[in-house]
Design an enzyme around this catalytic site. Sequence first.
Site, PDB file in Angstrom:
ATOM      1  CG  HIS A 314      39.173  24.259  75.298  1.00  0.00           C
ATOM      2  ND1 HIS A 314      38.130  25.131  75.098  1.00  0.00           N
ATOM      3  CD2 HIS A 314      39.920  24.300  74.174  1.00  0.00           C
ATOM      4  CE1 HIS A 314      38.238  25.667  73.893  1.00  0.00           C
ATOM      5  NE2 HIS A 314      39.317  25.184  73.313  1.00  0.00           N
ATOM      6  CE  LYS A 494      25.400  24.650  81.710  1.00  0.00           C
ATOM      7  NZ  LYS A 494      26.445  25.606  81.385  1.00  0.00           N
ATOM      8  NE  ARG A 495      31.031  18.926  77.299  1.00  0.00           N
ATOM      9  CZ  ARG A 495      31.883  18.796  78.317  1.00  0.00           C
ATOM     10  NH1 ARG A 495      32.198  17.593  78.787  1.00  0.00           N
ATOM     11  NH2 ARG A 495      32.478  19.858  78.840  1.00  0.00           N
ATOM     12  CE  LYS A 500      29.696  21.166  80.990  1.00  0.00           C
ATOM     13  NZ  LYS A 500      29.802  22.548  80.471  1.00  0.00           N
ATOM     14  CB  THR A 601      30.121  29.437  74.598  1.00  0.00           C
ATOM     15  OG1 THR A 601      29.874  28.040  74.417  1.00  0.00           O
ATOM     16  CG2 THR A 601      31.592  29.734  74.442  1.00  0.00           C
ATOM     17  CE  LYS A 605      26.220  28.740  72.371  1.00  0.00           C
ATOM     18  NZ  LYS A 605      26.200  27.262  72.520  1.00  0.00           N
TER      19      LYS A 605
HETATM   20  C1  LIG Z   1      26.853  26.448  73.324  1.00  0.00           C
HETATM   21  C2  LIG Z   1      26.667  25.002  73.291  1.00  0.00           C
HETATM   22  C3  LIG Z   1      27.320  24.193  74.220  1.00  0.00           C
HETATM   23  C4  LIG Z   1      28.191  24.766  75.327  1.00  0.00           C
HETATM   24  O1  LIG Z   1      27.362  25.044  76.438  1.00  0.00           O
HETATM   25  P1  LIG Z   1      28.000  25.342  77.875  1.00  0.00           P
HETATM   26  O2  LIG Z   1      26.797  25.728  78.671  1.00  0.00           O
HETATM   27  O3  LIG Z   1      28.935  26.479  77.688  1.00  0.00           O
HETATM   28  O4  LIG Z   1      28.635  24.108  78.346  1.00  0.00           O
HETATM   29  C5  LIG Z   1      27.124  22.831  74.175  1.00  0.00           C
HETATM   30  N1  LIG Z   1      26.326  22.276  73.255  1.00  0.00           N
HETATM   31  C6  LIG Z   1      25.657  23.019  72.345  1.00  0.00           C
HETATM   32  C7  LIG Z   1      24.772  22.344  71.363  1.00  0.00           C
HETATM   33  C8  LIG Z   1      25.813  24.402  72.330  1.00  0.00           C
HETATM   34  O5  LIG Z   1      25.164  25.130  71.411  1.00  0.00           O
END
Ligand SMILES: *Cc1c(COP(=O)(O)O)cnc(C)c1O
Length: 755
Positions: A314, A494-495, A500, A601, A605
């Site tokens: 990952h 995101k984190r 990022k 991911t 979404k």
């Molecule tokens: C989808 C999701 C992530 C991943 O987000 P990225 O933008 O791909 O880092 C992290 N936390 C939650 C709660 C998510 O639903």
Amino acid sequence: MIHLESKAQEEFQKSLATCTNQEIYQLLLQLIQNRSKHLAKNHSKRKLYYVSAEFLIGKLLTNNLLNLGLYEEVKEELASYGKSLLEVEEAEQEPSLGNGGLGRLAACFLDSITTLGLNGDGVGLNYHFGLFQQVFENNKQNYQPDEWLSEPNWLTKSERSFEIPFGKFTLTSTLYDIEVIGYHQETRNQLRLFDLESVTSDIIEEGTIHFDKTNIKENLTLFLYPDDSDRNGNLLRIYQQYFMVSNAAQLALAEAMERGSHLHDLIDYVVVQINDTHPAFIIPEFARLLTAVHGMDFEEAVYITRNIVAFTNHTILAEALEKWPLGDIQEVVPEIAGVIEKLDKKIKEEFPQQPHVHIIDKNNIVHMARLAIHYGFSTNGVSKLHTEILKENELKDFYEIYPDEFSNKTNGITFRRWLMAANPELSCFLDEKNGTAWHKNGDLSALLTYQEDTEVLNKLYNIKREKKEQLKNHLERTQAISINENSIIDVQIKRIHEYKRQQMLALYIIHKYMAIKKGQIPQTPITIIYGGKAASAYTIAQDIIHLILTLSELIEKDEAVRPHLQVVFVEDYNVSEAEYLIPAADISEQISLASKEASGTGNMKFMLNGALTIATLDGANVEIAELVGEENIYTFGRSSEDIVYLYEVDGYDPRYYYEKETIQPLVDFIVSDEMLQLGSEENLSRLYHDIKNKDYFMALIDLEEFISAKEKVYEDYENQVIWQKKSLTNIAKAGFFSADRTIADYNADIWHLED
Ligand SMILES: *Cc1c(COP(=O)(O)O)cnc(C)c1O
């Protein structure tokens, strides 16, 4: 028929109309658990164990009702008694079993594995307090235990239990199961969460997430990713990992024998996918169990292990590639350290001249990814670009040894949760236009025929508008934040991590703030929404949060700017927050430093919900751009080749960019008087110096291009016909990112389960 009313009478001796949301939640939970008992357990011979340190499953009520086909019926019956299913859902606590994308991927995969009728369970740990609950105080992140395990919940205690032989003591595990229900599917699977009865919250210091890290019997499953900045923290992580994988391996062996395996044929019965390296100790553990417990000879045990374990990588971030001192492993489980030494010896004999592929290096450090690649039968990356980088750079030596074992499986998301449940308005509209086959096959491309249909484009606008209002109400109700539903909603959730580049967006905010001060007023007001947690030991990430919260306060207090620009940081970002934020977003921020985001991911979404993406060509953004075409996405920034090269030759100097007249004032503003009046000097100046002198993840390298790209996005927003057309194209092309497609690929190439 469901007859919740009679169930309410039976259980509480009163009408649904007078039940609390908590009571209704309890009724629905029982209803779902009864229904799922009637779904058959999958009994096919070969079974997948998806082992993961995280399962970020989100709330289960809506999703389970939807998958069982009960959602509409329940919603209507509740409505006829004056109750709202949405409000009932608020009684559910979100399980805190994950941190970010890796954990959410595991959750989407369980939904798809089950929906496709495959025999596969998730295996992990039952963390009592999850990662942590994020609370903001004085514009800083604070930490509280996340108390998600209140009653009633989805866990059922199982009869299974195993002995886990650590070096200094043996612990007996307890297993809790959560039923996994597929979409309109007759068989079910389970999420198996191992725990320890002796674990107790009594050892947590009041109001903190601190506890005695050496008290393994009482702390083992308290938290996900406990602070590992000292040796005891490291040892605790090894205790957790070994506890997880020893349970997983013993479970897999026990169940295989129950299905008729005599273990010499285990390869026909079991396949284990390890989600990153956290479960990689399962390799020596299988070898140990097969030899020491089941009397197999070592060579055969290794052969079998090597044919049942598959590894998903990952990350290529060096600091995220797991390594453990052999001495630490020896202290926790000496037997496993011994097996690893034997496994490493074979590799050293085979590749004496290639120290970079040895599992134990000359400093006696164990490299977990190397263990997983040598002793698994498959290594996969999670997007095309990521897999290419693995093959050509990070794991080149390994790719040359095992060219046939490397493959790509571009990540995906479950459309049931991220469209049908999170955005029923859009989902129903797509049903009207496209029919419902997409619920299972993900194909939304028929929508493209409506590209020029102004009624359809209008409808998309109206749905987005409705989702913005719902978000506004939600944020007002839960966080006392008030946003403008008529503004452009621009989201980065995101984190928090330097790669990022939340800090790059913050520098853009400073740019916009200054422009507005100079009288350059945006045509439509802009709301920039952040969400995300920073790891507790990651100082610069805390500083980035502080910068954003301070900027937010500064703008909020500035009457000239406030009507045109708002910056919001949603507290305690999780799946439930994402379900509100994503459908309301106009703009999706996917701005990682090229080559650093394995896939992402979140990007998928947003696309599925009609947001337009502003993106670097990183991870799966590359594949989004290929699918929608350059006119339907806003890409900018240096290529991954450039960035990989810059790291190789150590060729990046932030000073060069800092000294540009467009950039210097933005960076300097971090430590301006206005900011220092509101914020903490320590945090702001540490971040300022870091960006100016180090900027390891190169926030400045793409800043000018980012600013131009953002101005272009906001300008394009003003033509809503063209904007909605782009939005429609994004939705229509999102089918590739269905996790059902990803899982079908894993199964065809790696797992070979019967369906
Ligand atoms: C989808 C999701 C992530 C991943 O987000 P990225 O933008 O791909 O880092 C992290 N936390 C939650 C709660 C998510 O639903």
